[in-house]
Design a protein around this motif. Sequence first.
Motif, short mmCIF file in Angstrom:
data_model
loop_
_atom_site.label_atom_id
_atom_site.label_comp_id
_atom_site.label_asym_id
_atom_site.label_seq_id
_atom_site.Cartn_x
_atom_site.Cartn_y
_atom_site.Cartn_z
N GLY A 14 53.87 -30.47 37.44
CA GLY A 14 52.56 -30.89 36.95
C GLY A 14 51.63 -29.69 36.75
N THR A 15 51.63 -28.76 37.69
CA THR A 15 50.76 -27.59 37.57
C THR A 15 51.28 -26.64 36.52
OG1 THR A 15 51.91 -26.51 39.38
CG2 THR A 15 49.90 -27.73 39.93
N LEU A 16 52.57 -26.54 36.36
CA LEU A 16 53.15 -25.66 35.34
C LEU A 16 52.80 -26.19 33.95
CD1 LEU A 16 54.89 -23.23 34.67
CD2 LEU A 16 56.90 -24.70 34.76
N LYS A 17 52.88 -27.50 33.77
CA LYS A 17 52.53 -28.09 32.47
C LYS A 17 51.04 -27.87 32.16
CE LYS A 17 55.96 -31.79 32.38
NZ LYS A 17 56.15 -33.24 32.42
N THR A 18 50.18 -28.00 33.16
CA THR A 18 48.74 -27.81 32.98
C THR A 18 48.45 -26.36 32.59
OG1 THR A 18 48.33 -29.51 34.64
CG2 THR A 18 46.49 -28.08 34.07
N THR A 19 49.09 -25.40 33.24
CA THR A 19 48.88 -23.99 32.95
C THR A 19 49.32 -23.66 31.53
OG1 THR A 19 49.28 -23.50 35.28
CG2 THR A 19 49.38 -21.66 33.75
N VAL A 20 50.47 -24.16 31.11
CA VAL A 20 50.97 -23.91 29.77
C VAL A 20 50.04 -24.54 28.74
CG1 VAL A 20 52.88 -24.40 28.17
CG2 VAL A 20 53.37 -23.62 30.49
N LEU A 21 49.57 -25.75 29.02
CA LEU A 21 48.67 -26.45 28.10
C LEU A 21 47.35 -25.68 27.95
CD1 LEU A 21 48.14 -28.95 26.35
CD2 LEU A 21 47.20 -30.05 28.37
N LEU A 22 46.78 -25.21 29.05
CA LEU A 22 45.52 -24.45 29.00
C LEU A 22 45.71 -23.13 28.26
CD1 LEU A 22 44.00 -25.07 32.55
CD2 LEU A 22 43.22 -25.98 30.36
N ALA A 23 46.80 -22.44 28.46
CA ALA A 23 47.06 -21.18 27.75
C ALA A 23 47.20 -21.43 26.26
CB ALA A 23 48.31 -20.51 28.31
N THR A 24 47.89 -22.50 25.89
CA THR A 24 48.06 -22.85 24.48
C THR A 24 46.71 -23.17 23.84
OG1 THR A 24 50.25 -23.74 24.97
CG2 THR A 24 49.26 -24.37 22.87
#
Length: 170
Positions: A14-24
């Motif tokens: 969940g945190t990995l997906k959030t980090t990738v989404l914010l960077a994108t």
Amino acid sequence: MAAEPEADVTPRSGTLKTTVLLATLAVLAIGLSIAGTLWFLADRSEAGGGTDDPAELAAAQEPAFTPSQYQVLDKALVTTVQAEGRQRYVQVHLAFEADNGEALAAARLHLPLLRSQMIGVLSGSDFMALQAPNGRAALTSELLAAVNRVLEQEGAPGLRAVLLRNFVLQ
């Protein structure tokens, strides 16, 4: 001794997906910002709406900036004015402002006549009016009109402004 359970070392998905989404989203926002800036700064005449008519091109261009040129009068203008039956003195240090050197050269050439006209304007002024800021502004307008009238009679271009450098009432 009792065996302790091992801690889960893998990050949660969940945190990995959030980090990738914010960077994108950050990269997308920066890209849109750059694209928008380039779009607003782009030359509109290249977009097909331009014209090849030289008269329209000249009219569309802004006038070139011309810096002011100044001439400082070395000697102050000193004269008397009447105030409530008393004689008062006025001392004014002036400078001329013009758009071109030709007007300043004409002012230097006709300086004795200009000084005479300006002293006439000063001596005809009201002492009480000269004490107020708007009275001094009116005085500079009157001085400019007198100077430009003389320069016009002599066939020279007019000045832009007559500036007060020092103003003394006594």
